[in-house]
Design an enzyme around this catalytic site. Structure first.
Site, PDB file in Angstrom:
ATOM      1  N   HIS A  21      38.841  44.258  41.280  1.00 23.82           N
ATOM      2  CA  HIS A  21      38.526  44.619  42.669  1.00 23.82           C
ATOM      3  C   HIS A  21      39.677  45.337  43.406  1.00 23.82           C
ATOM      4  O   HIS A  21      40.147  44.919  44.446  1.00 23.82           O
ATOM      5  CB  HIS A  21      37.922  43.470  43.483  1.00 23.82           C
TER       6      HIS A  21
ATOM      7  N   HIS B 112      36.003  26.997  40.008  1.00 18.69           N
ATOM      8  CA  HIS B 112      35.973  28.136  40.946  1.00 18.69           C
ATOM      9  C   HIS B 112      34.738  28.969  40.617  1.00 18.69           C
ATOM     10  O   HIS B 112      34.465  29.248  39.442  1.00 18.69           O
ATOM     11  CB  HIS B 112      37.264  28.936  40.744  1.00 18.69           C
TER      12      HIS B 112
ATOM     13  N   GLU C 130      34.070  32.139  41.418  1.00 20.49           N
ATOM     14  CA  GLU C 130      34.146  33.597  41.260  1.00 20.49           C
ATOM     15  C   GLU C 130      33.691  33.970  39.849  1.00 20.49           C
ATOM     16  O   GLU C 130      33.922  33.242  38.878  1.00 20.49           O
ATOM     17  CB  GLU C 130      35.562  34.129  41.560  1.00 20.49           C
TER      18      GLU C 130
ATOM     19  N   ASP D 208      34.454  35.826  37.447  1.00 23.61           N
ATOM     20  CA  ASP D 208      35.280  35.919  36.235  1.00 23.61           C
ATOM     21  C   ASP D 208      35.392  34.561  35.543  1.00 23.61           C
ATOM     22  O   ASP D 208      35.773  34.491  34.370  1.00 23.61           O
ATOM     23  CB  ASP D 208      36.662  36.528  36.503  1.00 23.61           C
TER      24      ASP D 208
ATOM     25  N   HIS E  15      41.814  30.484  44.804  1.00 23.23           N
ATOM     26  CA  HIS E  15      41.825  31.721  45.521  1.00 23.23           C
ATOM     27  C   HIS E  15      40.720  31.840  46.580  1.00 23.23           C
ATOM     28  O   HIS E  15      40.790  32.686  47.462  1.00 23.23           O
ATOM     29  CB  HIS E  15      41.709  32.793  44.416  1.00 23.23           C
TER      30      HIS E  15
ATOM     31  N   ASP F  10      42.811  29.897  39.229  1.00 24.46           N
ATOM     32  CA  ASP F  10      43.538  31.148  39.503  1.00 24.46           C
ATOM     33  C   ASP F  10      45.040  30.912  39.736  1.00 24.46           C
ATOM     34  O   ASP F  10      45.863  31.797  39.457  1.00 24.46           O
ATOM     35  CB  ASP F  10      42.964  31.836  40.742  1.00 24.46           C
TER      36      ASP F  10
ATOM     37  N   TYR G  46      50.426  39.603  40.215  1.00 26.55           N
ATOM     38  CA  TYR G  46      49.229  38.787  40.456  1.00 26.55           C
ATOM     39  C   TYR G  46      49.319  38.111  41.827  1.00 26.55           C
ATOM     40  O   TYR G  46      48.371  38.131  42.616  1.00 26.55           O
ATOM     41  CB  TYR G  46      49.116  37.758  39.338  1.00 26.55           C
TER      42      TYR G  46
ATOM     43  N   HIS H 130      43.979  32.573  33.951  1.00 22.82           N
ATOM     44  CA  HIS H 130      44.334  33.944  33.539  1.00 22.82           C
ATOM     45  C   HIS H 130      45.732  33.919  32.930  1.00 22.82           C
ATOM     46  O   HIS H 130      46.657  33.344  33.516  1.00 22.82           O
ATOM     47  CB  HIS H 130      44.363  34.904  34.732  1.00 22.82           C
TER      48      HIS H 130
HETATM   49 FE1  FEO Z   1      39.240  34.079  42.030  1.00 25.84          FE
HETATM   50 FE2  FEO Z   1      40.038  34.590  38.667  1.00 25.84          FE
HETATM   51  O1  FEO Z   1      38.940  34.435  40.221  1.00 25.84           O
END
Ligand code: FEO
Length: 398
Positions: A28, A83, A85, A87, A149, A168, A196, A229
């Site tokens: 994004h 989470h 989101e 991903d 996040h 995250d 990041y 991640h």
């Molecule tokens: Fe807020 Fe890795 O997603």
């Protein structure tokens, strides 16, 4: 049956079963130059396994293959979603189709709402902040991590193996075959973890600071720290990354660096930028020069993470600034960077409206906004000497 993708055992009872996204270059708006991973984990329980998080849609085959290298999907007893989101949740519905029909999904209270909104009313069970839950003989503690996040973000701590799944937080966008931080190049880790933070967590720095300050009071004996991640942290790496987060989220941490970022039409603003940057550097103040001709908005965010001075250069175009400067300022404003001092500069033809527009945009980011420096058409050598002095004056006394 052997699997094309295998799990990696990370503790006695826990496996990494995530996916590697080698080709991701845009998250994004954040240029992810080294790809990323979507980490998911499988925790052995008394009679089966508990899955923590899933992976981005499109990577479910890789996730399922890694799970199947350890167990059958029919052995999954529960899924914990830290989470919502996409991903981390994008493969959730596909996984739910393959596990027993009554497999519960646990999430924070906000996560329950977010999952339902993402996946057509998907039903999850809320776990309270600070609560513990024993699933099939395995005890987890849940910690709300709001805005690290999203409002739904949660951490899950596995009490038996002393592993914190932090989603995250403490992650980085870095694809690779190495799973442990101490198998990676430390310079790359330093850069990517800072990139990041600057591009993902900077807007929430006050909440990150609070979380870091409160970390010891959680009383967790974290021996492995697993973000969703990038590489996993162990040993002294755990304290190192938490201390970096404390530093990056602390607005009073010492910063002595200027960022000069510009775009140019016919090289006039560019020449001004070069002279300003050299003026700043000549005082001993660190200065990073960034042309938007060859740098992305996320490079600018990364360089701003430890900067206290910002200078933004744009010539006037159609009564305003150049589009790449507008793009970068929109992005930086959203990330809520704050500077001690800032100013605009640039060349103009018949009215210095580009610098005026930039000044208005950066005013909320700067405690002290200085008058802009505008030069008509093409700077002379005398003008460039003024630019150099402008740079020197801006950092004097800081
Ligand atoms: Fe807020 Fe890795 O997603």
């Amino acid at each position: 049956m052997s699997q094309p993708f295998e799990a990696l055992k990370i503790t006695e009872n826990i496996y990494w079963v995530g996916a590697i996204d080698w080709n991701l270059r845009n998250f994004h708006g954040y240029e992810t130059r080294r790809g990323t991973t979507y980490n998911a984990f499988l925790v052995k329980s008394d009679t089966g396994y508990i899955l923590i998080d899933t992976v981005k849609r499109g990577f479910e085959a890789e996730l399922i293959s890694r799970i199947q290298s350890v167990c059958s999907l029919s052995e999954i007893k529960a899924i914990i979603s830290n989470h919502a989101e996409m991903d981390h949740s994008g493969s959730l519905t596909k996984v739910l189709k393959r596990v027993p029909a009554d497999t519960p999904v646990y999430a924070s209270a906000m996560g329950v709402k977010a999952l339902a909104a993402h996946f057509d009313g998907l039903k999850a069970t809320a776990v309270a902040n600070g609560s513990t839950l024993t699933i099939d003989g395995r005890t987890f503690r849940f910690v709300e991590a709001r805005m690290m996040h999203w409002p739904d973000s949660m951490w899950t701590y596995d009490e038996a193996d002393h592993v914190l799944f932090s989603n995250d937080a403490f992650g980085m966008h870095l694809a690779g075959l190495e799973r442990w931080y101490d198998d990676c190049d430390s310079a790359i880790l330093a850069e990517e973890s800072a990139r990041y933070f600057a591009n993902i967590l900077m807007p929430y720095a006050p909440m990150v600071a609070k979380a870091c300050a409160g970390f010891p009071s959680l009383g967790l004996d974290v021996r492995v720290l697993c973000p969703d991640h990038g590489p996993l942290w162990r040993g002294e790496g755990i304290a190192q990354i938490i201390s970096k987060y404390a530093q990056w989220s602390d607005p009073s941490a010492p910063r002595k660096k200027a960022v000069v970022v510009f775009d140019s039409m016919w090289h006039s603003t560019e020449r001004m930028a070069f002279a300003i940057a050299e003026g700043i550097q000549s005082t001993g103040y660190k200065c990073q020069l960034l042309s938007l001709e060859c740098n992305q908005r996320s490079d600018v965010a990364y360089e701003m993470l430890d900067a206290d001075v910002v200078l933004v250069g744009s010539p006037t175009l159609n009564s305003g600034m150049l589009p790449r400067i507008a793009d970068m300022l929109c992005y930086i404003s959203g990330l809520k960077f704050r500077f001690k001092t800032g100013a605009a500069f640039g060349s103009y033809g018949w009215a210095p409206l580009g610098q005026k527009a930039v000044s208005e945009q950066i005013k909320p980011l700067c405690a002290n906004l200085l008058d802009s420096l505008s030069i008509n058409y093409v700077p002379t050598m005398d003008d460039l000497a003024r630019c150099r002095q402008f740079g020197r004056d801006i950092v004097s006394g800081l």
